[in-house]
Design an enzyme around this catalytic site. Structure first.
Site, PDB file in Angstrom:
ATOM      1  N   TYR A 189       0.864  -1.179   0.000  1.00  0.00           N
ATOM      2  CA  TYR A 189       0.000   0.000   0.000  1.00  0.00           C
ATOM      3  C   TYR A 189       0.906   1.237   0.000  1.00  0.00           C
ATOM      4  O   TYR A 189       0.794   2.117   0.848  1.00  0.00           O
ATOM      5  CB  TYR A 189      -0.909   0.039   1.230  1.00  0.00           C
ATOM      6  CG  TYR A 189      -1.990  -1.017   1.301  1.00  0.00           C
ATOM      7  CD1 TYR A 189      -2.264  -1.864   0.220  1.00  0.00           C
ATOM      8  CD2 TYR A 189      -2.749  -1.170   2.452  1.00  0.00           C
ATOM      9  CE1 TYR A 189      -3.264  -2.831   0.313  1.00  0.00           C
ATOM     10  CE2 TYR A 189      -3.747  -2.126   2.538  1.00  0.00           C
ATOM     11  CZ  TYR A 189      -3.997  -2.963   1.475  1.00  0.00           C
ATOM     12  OH  TYR A 189      -4.987  -3.914   1.571  1.00  0.00           O
ATOM     13  N   HIS A 240      -0.899 -12.010   1.535  1.00  0.00           N
ATOM     14  CA  HIS A 240      -1.758 -11.050   0.853  1.00  0.00           C
ATOM     15  C   HIS A 240      -2.370 -11.666  -0.403  1.00  0.00           C
ATOM     16  O   HIS A 240      -1.734 -11.731  -1.454  1.00  0.00           O
ATOM     17  CB  HIS A 240      -0.938  -9.802   0.502  1.00  0.00           C
ATOM     18  CG  HIS A 240      -1.768  -8.604   0.170  1.00  0.00           C
ATOM     19  ND1 HIS A 240      -1.250  -7.338   0.086  1.00  0.00           N
ATOM     20  CD2 HIS A 240      -3.104  -8.466  -0.097  1.00  0.00           C
ATOM     21  CE1 HIS A 240      -2.200  -6.472  -0.221  1.00  0.00           C
ATOM     22  NE2 HIS A 240      -3.330  -7.149  -0.342  1.00  0.00           N
TER      23      HIS A 240
END
Length: 342
Positions: A52, A106
């Site tokens: 991110y 993830h």
């Protein structure tokens, strides 16, 4: 005040988690202020990811000197043990900490397990032995992978999309986690912005005591809305139930969740927004979607190569090229004034 205990981790927090993906879009000063205001208001669970962009760094700056007062979860998309350890070190440095509360795989395309030949789960276990992580979790958008992770007994938390648009199979997954003593972290509780009432979203999730929603927060006004639910949590009412049923009828079936796993597009199409434009036009102020900038993005659909890469990557098995074309035709009708929207 509603609280959630994340399964066998023993982590108990208010039923409002802070999803830190959106703070990529604001400056460091504003992001630090937002995260600290969230903590001051009673939120102690913060979820981010190595990819991110600078989200981890912003949380690190926010909680430097008070690390023990919050729980931080982050994620790795590593494909090898070497990558995992390298990404873990970067995350620790960014977050200005020597441990991560929950370290999550993830959205892997498979469920990492000991002995599967990748060495990924073994690397997670080693990181935990070293004290660099405290709990092992996994995130996913694929129901089959999520169910395998729960059944494996290897993971302490699962992060999965869950909102009042959930299907029966998604609700069954929540129950599987409860029975397995596994924490459930609900991403996309507002379904990527398609759900307009956070109170209705909260009231639905409040029915599931083991579920922790992480709200994507970018603005102080959004934060204040969720903070208000700490002292006055919304509950299911006949009015909210009616609203949920209306939304389920409108949004039921095949629609783009905006998860972005179809990206990048070789033709440069912003698929995760363009493929749900019809819904965005009708569920948010339409003027936001009719700017020259958005029109240009929609015109890119004309450049579609029909390579089907997006369709192959979609965790929801959508016919993405067809969905793009359908949304583009609807958009042109709106631009031409042949269809009115709110």
């Amino acid at each position: 005040m509603d609280t959630v205990t994340l399964g066998k981790t023993g982590i108990t927090v208010n039923k409002n988690g802070f999803g830190a993906l959106p703070i990529q879009r604001i400056c460091l000063e504003d992001a630090v202020s937002l995260a600290r205001n969230a903590y001051d208001g009673g939120i102690t669970f913060f979820d981010t990811a190595r990819f991110y962009t600078d989200s981890e760094e912003k949380l690190g700056a926010a909680f430097c000197g008070m690390r023990e007062k919050v729980y931080i979860a982050t994620k790795t998309a590593a494909q090898t043990p070497e990558e995992l350890f390298a990404q873990l070190e970067v995350s620790l440095r960014n977050l200005r900490t020597d441990y991560i509360d929950i370290y999550q795989f993830h959205n892997p395309s498979f469920c990492p397990k000991p002995g599967d030949g990748t060495g990924l789960y073994e690397a997670m276990e080693e990181a935990r032995r070293q004290g660099k992580i405290r709990h092992i979790g996994i995130t996913n958008h694929r129901l089959a992978v999520a169910k395998e992770a729960v059944a494996s007994g290897l993971y302490e938390t699962l992060q999965f999309p869950f909102s009042y648009l959930a299907l029966e199979q998604d609700i069954a997954l929540v129950e599987m986690c409860r029975e397995a003593g596994m924490g459930f972290i609900a991403m996309k509780a507002l379904s990527g912005g398609l759900i307009g009432s956070s109170a209705a979203a909260y009231a639905f999730l409040a029915q599931y005591e083991g579920v922790l929603p992480i709200w994507g927060v970018q603005r102080q006004s959004e934060l204040e809305e969720f903070l208000s639910y700490i002292q006055n949590p919304p509950v299911m009412t006949p009015e909210i139930r009616e609203q949920i049923e209306r939304d389920r009828k409108e949004l039921g079936g095949e629609f783009c969740r905006g998860c972005g796993y179809c990206m990048p597009c070789p033709a440069g199409i912003e698929i995760n927004n363009c493929a749900r434009m019809s819904l965005l036009l009708r569920r948010s102020p339409s003027a936001l979607q009719l700017t020259e900038e958005v029109q240009e993005k929609m015109r890119k659909i004309e450049d579609c190569l029909h390579c089907n890469q997006c369709r192959q990557r979609c965790p929801y098995n959508l016919d993405t090229p067809a969905l793009l074309q359908k949304n583009y035709e609807d958009y042109k009708q709106v631009l031409a004034g042949k269809v009115s929207v709110g």
